[in-house]
Design a protein around this motif. Structure first.
Motif, PDB file in Angstrom:
ATOM      1  N   THR A 175      -3.215  42.451  23.289  1.00 20.08           N
ATOM      2  CA  THR A 175      -2.725  42.002  21.981  1.00 20.08           C
ATOM      3  C   THR A 175      -2.545  43.208  21.063  1.00 20.08           C
ATOM      4  O   THR A 175      -3.506  43.917  20.775  1.00 20.08           O
ATOM      5  CB  THR A 175      -3.732  41.008  21.360  1.00 20.08           C
ATOM      6  OG1 THR A 175      -4.083  40.057  22.361  1.00 20.08           O
ATOM      7  CG2 THR A 175      -3.124  40.285  20.178  1.00 20.08           C
ATOM      8  N   PRO A 209       0.570  45.752  27.965  1.00 21.16           N
ATOM      9  CA  PRO A 209      -0.262  45.737  26.764  1.00 21.16           C
ATOM     10  C   PRO A 209      -1.031  44.426  26.636  1.00 21.16           C
ATOM     11  O   PRO A 209      -0.589  43.372  27.099  1.00 21.16           O
ATOM     12  CB  PRO A 209       0.757  45.859  25.616  1.00 21.16           C
ATOM     13  CG  PRO A 209       2.050  46.270  26.254  1.00 21.16           C
ATOM     14  CD  PRO A 209       2.006  45.740  27.653  1.00 21.16           C
ATOM     15  N   VAL A 269      22.550  45.876  21.204  1.00 19.01           N
ATOM     16  CA  VAL A 269      22.611  45.259  22.527  1.00 19.01           C
ATOM     17  C   VAL A 269      21.779  43.982  22.562  1.00 19.01           C
ATOM     18  O   VAL A 269      20.734  43.894  21.918  1.00 19.01           O
ATOM     19  CB  VAL A 269      22.083  46.241  23.614  1.00 19.01           C
ATOM     20  CG1 VAL A 269      20.591  46.510  23.485  1.00 19.01           C
ATOM     21  CG2 VAL A 269      22.379  45.733  25.022  1.00 19.01           C
ATOM     22  N   GLY A 295       8.406  49.166  20.782  1.00 20.32           N
ATOM     23  CA  GLY A 295       9.607  49.940  21.106  1.00 20.32           C
ATOM     24  C   GLY A 295       9.880  51.004  20.060  1.00 20.32           C
ATOM     25  O   GLY A 295      10.278  52.129  20.387  1.00 20.32           O
ATOM     26  N   GLY A 352      13.810  48.635  17.678  1.00 21.15           N
ATOM     27  CA  GLY A 352      13.921  48.400  16.243  1.00 21.15           C
ATOM     28  C   GLY A 352      12.651  47.871  15.611  1.00 21.15           C
ATOM     29  O   GLY A 352      12.620  47.616  14.399  1.00 21.15           O
ATOM     30  N   ASN A 396      12.039  47.546  27.148  1.00 16.70           N
ATOM     31  CA  ASN A 396      10.917  47.082  26.333  1.00 16.70           C
ATOM     32  C   ASN A 396      11.222  45.809  25.548  1.00 16.70           C
ATOM     33  O   ASN A 396      10.298  45.094  25.158  1.00 16.70           O
ATOM     34  CB  ASN A 396      10.511  48.222  25.381  1.00 16.70           C
ATOM     35  CG  ASN A 396       9.595  47.760  24.281  1.00 16.70           C
ATOM     36  OD1 ASN A 396       8.383  47.627  24.482  1.00 16.70           O
ATOM     37  ND2 ASN A 396      10.144  47.462  23.108  1.00 16.70           N
TER      38      ASN A 396
HETATM   39  N1  LIG Z   1       2.667  42.627  20.589  1.00 18.83           N
HETATM   40  C1  LIG Z   1       1.964  42.275  21.649  1.00 18.83           C
HETATM   41  O1  LIG Z   1       0.810  41.814  21.531  1.00 18.83           O
HETATM   42  C2  LIG Z   1       2.515  42.453  23.031  1.00 18.83           C
HETATM   43  C3  LIG Z   1       1.627  42.338  24.109  1.00 18.83           C
HETATM   44  C4  LIG Z   1       2.111  42.509  25.400  1.00 18.83           C
HETATM   45  C5  LIG Z   1       3.446  42.797  25.621  1.00 18.83           C
HETATM   46  N2  LIG Z   1       4.291  42.890  24.557  1.00 18.83           N
HETATM   47  C6  LIG Z   1       5.688  43.200  24.866  1.00 18.83           C
HETATM   48  O2  LIG Z   1       6.060  44.370  24.175  1.00 18.83           O
HETATM   49  C7  LIG Z   1       7.464  44.331  23.929  1.00 18.83           C
HETATM   50  C8  LIG Z   1       7.706  44.635  22.469  1.00 18.83           C
HETATM   51  O3  LIG Z   1       7.009  43.685  21.699  1.00 18.83           O
HETATM   52  P1  LIG Z   1       6.609  43.944  20.179  1.00 18.83           P
HETATM   53  O4  LIG Z   1       5.238  43.427  20.005  1.00 18.83           O
HETATM   54  O5  LIG Z   1       6.941  45.315  19.788  1.00 18.83           O
HETATM   55  O6  LIG Z   1       7.600  42.879  19.500  1.00 18.83           O
HETATM   56  P2  LIG Z   1       8.565  42.968  18.233  1.00 18.83           P
HETATM   57  O7  LIG Z   1       9.028  41.573  18.004  1.00 18.83           O
HETATM   58  O8  LIG Z   1       7.896  43.717  17.128  1.00 18.83           O
HETATM   59  O9  LIG Z   1       9.781  43.863  18.770  1.00 18.83           O
HETATM   60  C9  LIG Z   1      10.655  43.382  19.747  1.00 18.83           C
HETATM   61  C10 LIG Z   1      12.024  43.994  19.515  1.00 18.83           C
HETATM   62  O10 LIG Z   1      12.882  43.560  20.577  1.00 18.83           O
HETATM   63  C11 LIG Z   1      14.120  43.168  20.032  1.00 18.83           C
HETATM   64  N3  LIG Z   1      14.749  42.187  20.906  1.00 18.83           N
HETATM   65  C12 LIG Z   1      14.298  40.932  21.174  1.00 18.83           C
HETATM   66  N4  LIG Z   1      15.151  40.327  22.011  1.00 18.83           N
HETATM   67  C13 LIG Z   1      16.142  41.214  22.261  1.00 18.83           C
HETATM   68  C14 LIG Z   1      17.309  41.169  23.059  1.00 18.83           C
HETATM   69  N5  LIG Z   1      17.660  40.067  23.727  1.00 18.83           N
HETATM   70  N6  LIG Z   1      18.091  42.274  23.118  1.00 18.83           N
HETATM   71  C15 LIG Z   1      17.766  43.383  22.420  1.00 18.83           C
HETATM   72  N7  LIG Z   1      16.684  43.478  21.641  1.00 18.83           N
HETATM   73  C16 LIG Z   1      15.880  42.405  21.574  1.00 18.83           C
HETATM   74  C17 LIG Z   1      13.781  42.595  18.654  1.00 18.83           C
HETATM   75  O11 LIG Z   1      14.913  42.615  17.787  1.00 18.83           O
HETATM   76  C18 LIG Z   1      12.671  43.528  18.203  1.00 18.83           C
HETATM   77  O12 LIG Z   1      13.183  44.647  17.493  1.00 18.83           O
HETATM   78  C19 LIG Z   1       7.951  42.959  24.387  1.00 18.83           C
HETATM   79  O13 LIG Z   1       8.502  43.071  25.673  1.00 18.83           O
HETATM   80  C20 LIG Z   1       6.668  42.143  24.441  1.00 18.83           C
HETATM   81  O14 LIG Z   1       6.750  41.102  25.372  1.00 18.83           O
HETATM   82  C21 LIG Z   1       3.860  42.735  23.274  1.00 18.83           C
END
Ligand SMILES: NC(=O)c1ccc[n+]([C@@H]2O[C@H](COP(=O)([O-])OP(=O)(O)OC[C@H]3O[C@@H](n4cnc5c(N)ncnc54)[C@H](O)[C@@H]3O)[C@@H](O)[C@H]2O)c1
Length: 253
Positions: free
Chosen positions: A186, A184, A61, A18, A14, A89
């Motif tokens: 940042t 990933p 979920v 992801g 969402g 993810n």
């Molecule tokens: N943005 C970064 O710099 C970065 C770097 C390394 C890894 N990541 C990883 O990438 C993934 C996605 O991060 P993003 O940056 O897109 O974050 P984001 O906050 O934009 O998106 C995360 C999504 O996960 C959903 N979510 C969170 N907890 C949840 C749960 N318990 N059940 C179902 N959905 C859930 C949220 O509602 C949100 O839509 C994460 O695993 C994060 O740890 C992000």
């Protein structure tokens, strides 16, 4: 189209990374289960996929809850009859050193970021095997490879994701399951915007984050999605149990 005829389930679809994965997989021909605990975010992703002529459905979920993950996998199987690709993810993070980390924050971070991946694998692998095999892509982080300041629980969880990925890879290689992690650096997603807005001076903090990037910029969610696509399609047919770093050189120096 690299994923024509495939069915994919993407958690945390969402928002951010992801969402980018779900959109790219749909553009490559996959039918996509968009799973998230945010209904608004998940429905927005589904609308974008359908507007582009793709096939997607939202599944609400919380990935830390066994029954909900099981029901989501069942929902995908009922809708499309198969599950070929799972992207674990969804993730969250708490900013704290190990001493400062509240036990509830430790438990929640490990429950979402690590147990969520365990549950996804647990429920998706049996139907994948029944259908001849499948592919799993877990979103770990550079925080699973190196220590990141002030992220004790998050680093532990993401290192756990890398370990779990390798373990599943060796356990199921004989059943035509490939599983890999992406790490990933940042990435300029809503996640980073949330972190920045919690800072006293978000503009200065953004500048600091950008300056620590060897390429002088953060990554884009679409750049991470392309790595997930590589691992999800047959281009990576000989790749399993690996953790692919996509960080613009952040951990290279
Ligand atoms: N943005 C970064 O710099 C970065 C770097 C390394 C890894 N990541 C990883 O990438 C993934 C996605 O991060 P993003 O940056 O897109 O974050 P984001 O906050 O934009 O998106 C995360 C999504 O996960 C959903 N979510 C969170 N907890 C949840 C749960 N318990 N059940 C179902 N959905 C859930 C949220 O509602 C949100 O839509 C994460 O695993 C994060 O740890 C992000």
């Amino acid at each position: 189209m690299k994923l024509a005829g495939k069915v994919a389930l993407v958690t945390g679809a969402g928002s951010g990374i992801g969402q980018a994965i779900a959109l790219l997989f749909a553009a490559e021909g996959a039918r996509v289960g968009v799973a998230d605990f945010s209904e608004a975010g998940g429905n927005a992703t589904v609308s974008q996929i359908r507007a582009a002529g793709g096939d997607a459905e939202f599944f609400r979920v919380d990935v830390s809850r066994s029954a909900e993950v099981n029901a989501t996998v069942d929902g995908v199987l009922q809708r499309w009859g198969q599950l070929d690709i799972l992207c674990n993810n969804a993730g969250m993070g708490v900013a704290a050193t190990v001493v400062e980390t509240a036990e509830e924050d430790w438990d929640r971070t490990l429950a979402v970021d690590l147990k969520g991946v365990f549950l996804g694998c647990k429920y998706a692998i049996p139907p994948m095997i029944a259908h001849g095999g499948g592919v799993i892509v877990n979103t770990a982080s550079v925080a699973g490879q190196v220590g990141v300041l002030n992220r004790a629980a998050y680093c532990a969880a993401k290192a756990g994701v890398v370990g779990l990925t390798k373990s599943v890879a060796v356990d199921y290689v004989g059943q035509n399951i490939r599983i890999n992690a992406i790490c990933p650096g940042t990435v300029d997603s809503p996640w980073i915007q949330k972190i920045l807005s919690a800072q006293p001076d978000p503009v200065a903090e953004r500048q600091r984050m950008v300056e620590r990037q060897p390429m002088g910029r953060m990554g884009e969610p679409a750049e991470i999605a392309r790595a997930a696509l590589y691992l999800a399609c047959d281009d990576s047919a000989f790749v399993t149990g690996t953790a692919l770093v996509i960080d613009g050189g952040l951990t290279a120096r």
